[in-house]
Scaffold this motif. Structure first.
Motif, PDB file in Angstrom:
ATOM      1  N   ALA A 180      -0.503  -8.231   0.025  1.00 34.54           N
ATOM      2  CA  ALA A 180       0.684  -8.199  -0.254  1.00 34.54           C
ATOM      3  C   ALA A 180       1.182  -7.306  -1.326  1.00 34.54           C
ATOM      4  CB  ALA A 180       1.114  -9.703  -0.599  1.00 34.54           C
ATOM      5  N   ARG A 181       0.270  -6.978  -2.257  1.00 37.31           N
ATOM      6  CA  ARG A 181       0.461  -6.266  -3.403  1.00 37.31           C
ATOM      7  C   ARG A 181       0.465  -4.770  -2.908  1.00 37.31           C
ATOM      8  NH1 ARG A 181       2.454  -5.353  -8.493  1.00 37.31           N
ATOM      9  NH2 ARG A 181       1.410  -3.446  -9.387  1.00 37.31           N
ATOM     10  N   MET A 182      -0.342  -4.469  -2.052  1.00 34.16           N
ATOM     11  CA  MET A 182      -0.384  -3.185  -1.342  1.00 34.16           C
ATOM     12  C   MET A 182       0.932  -2.903  -0.354  1.00 34.16           C
ATOM     13  SD  MET A 182      -4.139  -2.882  -0.090  1.00 34.16           S
ATOM     14  CE  MET A 182      -5.676  -2.766  -1.074  1.00 34.16           C
ATOM     15  N   LYS A 183       1.390  -3.713   0.219  1.00 29.26           N
ATOM     16  CA  LYS A 183       2.613  -3.463   0.955  1.00 29.26           C
ATOM     17  C   LYS A 183       3.705  -3.489  -0.082  1.00 29.26           C
ATOM     18  CE  LYS A 183       5.608  -5.720   4.326  1.00 29.26           C
ATOM     19  NZ  LYS A 183       5.654  -7.017   5.269  1.00 29.26           N
ATOM     20  N   LYS A 184       3.717  -4.378  -1.162  1.00 33.58           N
ATOM     21  CA  LYS A 184       4.947  -4.194  -2.208  1.00 33.58           C
ATOM     22  C   LYS A 184       4.882  -2.587  -2.835  1.00 33.58           C
ATOM     23  CE  LYS A 184       6.662  -6.317  -6.603  1.00 33.58           C
ATOM     24  NZ  LYS A 184       6.527  -7.369  -7.285  1.00 33.58           N
ATOM     25  N   THR A 185       3.611  -2.268  -3.198  1.00 34.32           N
ATOM     26  CA  THR A 185       3.587  -0.843  -3.930  1.00 34.32           C
ATOM     27  C   THR A 185       3.525   0.218  -2.996  1.00 34.32           C
ATOM     28  OG1 THR A 185       1.086  -0.962  -3.632  1.00 34.32           O
ATOM     29  CG2 THR A 185       2.376  -1.828  -5.731  1.00 34.32           C
ATOM     30  N   GLY A 186       3.672   0.020  -1.679  1.00 38.16           N
ATOM     31  CA  GLY A 186       3.708   0.955  -0.560  1.00 38.16           C
ATOM     32  C   GLY A 186       2.433   1.772  -0.214  1.00 38.16           C
ATOM     33  N   GLN A 187       1.189   1.130  -0.808  1.00 42.96           N
ATOM     34  CA  GLN A 187       0.023   1.653  -0.837  1.00 42.96           C
ATOM     35  C   GLN A 187      -0.990   0.963   0.143  1.00 42.96           C
ATOM     36  OE1 GLN A 187      -1.061   1.634  -5.003  1.00 42.96           O
ATOM     37  NE2 GLN A 187      -0.927   4.061  -4.874  1.00 42.96           N
ATOM     38  N   LYS A 188      -2.046   1.565   0.780  1.00 42.55           N
ATOM     39  CA  LYS A 188      -2.911   0.861   1.759  1.00 42.55           C
ATOM     40  C   LYS A 188      -4.222   1.595   1.394  1.00 42.55           C
ATOM     41  CE  LYS A 188      -1.400   3.152   5.928  1.00 42.55           C
ATOM     42  NZ  LYS A 188      -0.945   2.731   7.561  1.00 42.55           N
ATOM     43  N   PRO A 189      -5.423   1.080   1.632  1.00 41.03           N
ATOM     44  CA  PRO A 189      -6.658   1.758   1.889  1.00 41.03           C
ATOM     45  C   PRO A 189      -6.733   2.943   2.963  1.00 41.03           C
ATOM     46  CG  PRO A 189      -6.929  -0.510   1.991  1.00 41.03           C
ATOM     47  CD  PRO A 189      -5.624  -0.356   2.185  1.00 41.03           C
ATOM     48  N   TYR A 190      -7.307   4.059   2.506  1.00 34.68           N
ATOM     49  CA  TYR A 190      -7.406   5.214   3.305  1.00 34.68           C
ATOM     50  C   TYR A 190      -8.412   4.970   4.415  1.00 34.68           C
ATOM     51  CZ  TYR A 190      -4.399   7.907   0.047  1.00 34.68           C
ATOM     52  OH  TYR A 190      -3.298   8.091  -0.605  1.00 34.68           O
ATOM     53  N   ARG A 191      -9.219   3.976   4.219  1.00 39.06           N
ATOM     54  CA  ARG A 191     -10.139   3.801   5.389  1.00 39.06           C
ATOM     55  C   ARG A 191     -10.556   2.193   5.266  1.00 39.06           C
ATOM     56  NH1 ARG A 191     -11.450   7.439   2.179  1.00 39.06           N
ATOM     57  NH2 ARG A 191     -11.497   8.845   3.711  1.00 39.06           N
ATOM     58  N   LYS A 192     -11.205   1.668   6.170  1.00 38.11           N
ATOM     59  CA  LYS A 192     -11.658   0.333   6.037  1.00 38.11           C
ATOM     60  C   LYS A 192     -12.464  -0.002   4.966  1.00 38.11           C
ATOM     61  CE  LYS A 192     -11.400  -0.538  11.156  1.00 38.11           C
ATOM     62  NZ  LYS A 192     -12.066  -0.867  12.497  1.00 38.11           N
ATOM     63  N   VAL A 193     -12.309  -1.283   4.466  1.00 37.85           N
ATOM     64  CA  VAL A 193     -13.131  -1.865   3.302  1.00 37.85           C
ATOM     65  C   VAL A 193     -13.698  -3.062   3.693  1.00 37.85           C
ATOM     66  CG1 VAL A 193     -12.853  -2.583   0.844  1.00 37.85           C
ATOM     67  CG2 VAL A 193     -11.421  -0.910   1.850  1.00 37.85           C
ATOM     68  N   ARG A 194     -14.936  -3.137   3.395  1.00 35.67           N
ATOM     69  CA  ARG A 194     -15.563  -4.489   3.811  1.00 35.67           C
ATOM     70  C   ARG A 194     -15.887  -5.328   2.559  1.00 35.67           C
ATOM     71  NH1 ARG A 194     -21.813  -4.636   6.500  1.00 35.67           N
ATOM     72  NH2 ARG A 194     -21.680  -6.657   7.092  1.00 35.67           N
ATOM     73  N   CYS A 195     -15.507  -6.579   2.773  1.00 37.55           N
ATOM     74  CA  CYS A 195     -15.057  -7.367   1.698  1.00 37.55           C
ATOM     75  C   CYS A 195     -16.181  -8.736   1.947  1.00 37.55           C
ATOM     76  CB  CYS A 195     -13.892  -8.006   1.679  1.00 37.55           C
ATOM     77  SG  CYS A 195     -12.578  -6.605   1.306  1.00 37.55           S
TER      78      CYS A 195
END
Length: 231
Positions: A173-188
């Protein structure tokens, strides 16, 4: 120091151990998750580790955090952890930074081979993930370890695919709000166990430590696979 890491080398092989010793890893957050990740990496044979955390040991940390004992309450977590890690491998290069990662922090992320995100703050976590992927540095991220009982339900998944984790949801949700997203997949690392409905501060070492050990395992396995790919 060869005998100290003979069991690691017996399983991983000489070349992987060489690459592990030369790898540069930074861990953001050395509490109930990050501290155990740090110890696992150093015990396996990592020699270049930077640990970042602005906090001091609190009495409430003793139930789950590696640096926390009755004697260390009030001491900077990174300094206590550094001292312990150097008793395991005095030849290791441990850089302890008592500071907090905040969005737009000026950390030279591109100088590291691997980044471990064990931050609790949503905005900082989201920013670190985006910045790490932009810098083309492999990052492994810890999601919600609190409010769980069962360490057998700890697993891994891709950030954008995980369901049922409140911290994952908040980060996206934070990424959507700031208009940013990961540039590649991230393993969590996350837990499939539903969060318990109790005091939000509730957490247990048998779960948080498994999160940390799993993160360390992801780093070591990545180095192992990259070594195999280059041979």
């Amino acid at each position: 120091m060869e005998d100290f890491f003979a069991r690691s080398e017996a399983l991983l092989g000489e070349k992987t151990m060489e690459n592990l010793r030369s790898a540069r890893v930074i861990i953001f957050g050395v509490g109930g998750v990050g501290s155990w990740c740090a110890e696992a990496l150093i015990r396996t044979g990592l020699c270049h580790l930077t640990i970042v955390d602005d906090d001091v040991v609190q009495a409430s940390n003793v139930n789950r955090q590696l640096p926390a004992t009755r004697e260390t309450v009030g001491c900077p977590k990174v300094e206590v952890l550094k001292e312990r890690l150097l008793t395991i491998n005095p030849d290791a290069e441990i850089v302890a930074l008592q500071q907090r990662y905040v969005p737009s922090s000026d950390f030279p992320l591109s100088t590291f081979n691997y980044i471990i995100d064990a931050i609790d703050d949503v905005s900082a976590k989201a920013d670190l993930i985006v910045c790490a992927t932009r810098a083309r540095v492999k990052i492994f991220s810890s999601m919600g370890a609190a409010l769980r009982f069962d360490p057998t339900q700890v697993t891994t998944g891709e950030l954008m695919s995980i369901k049922g984790d409140a911290l994952v949801k908040a980060v996206r949700a934070r990424m959507k709000k700031t208009g940013q997203k990961p540039y590649r997949k991230v393993r969590c690392v996350y837990s499939t166990e539903p969060a318990q409905k109790c005091d939000t501060r509730g957490s247990l070492m048998q779960v948080t430590a498994v999160f940390g050990m799993t993160l360390a395992g992801l780093v070591v396995d990545a180095i192992r696979k990259e070594t195999a790919d280059t041979n």
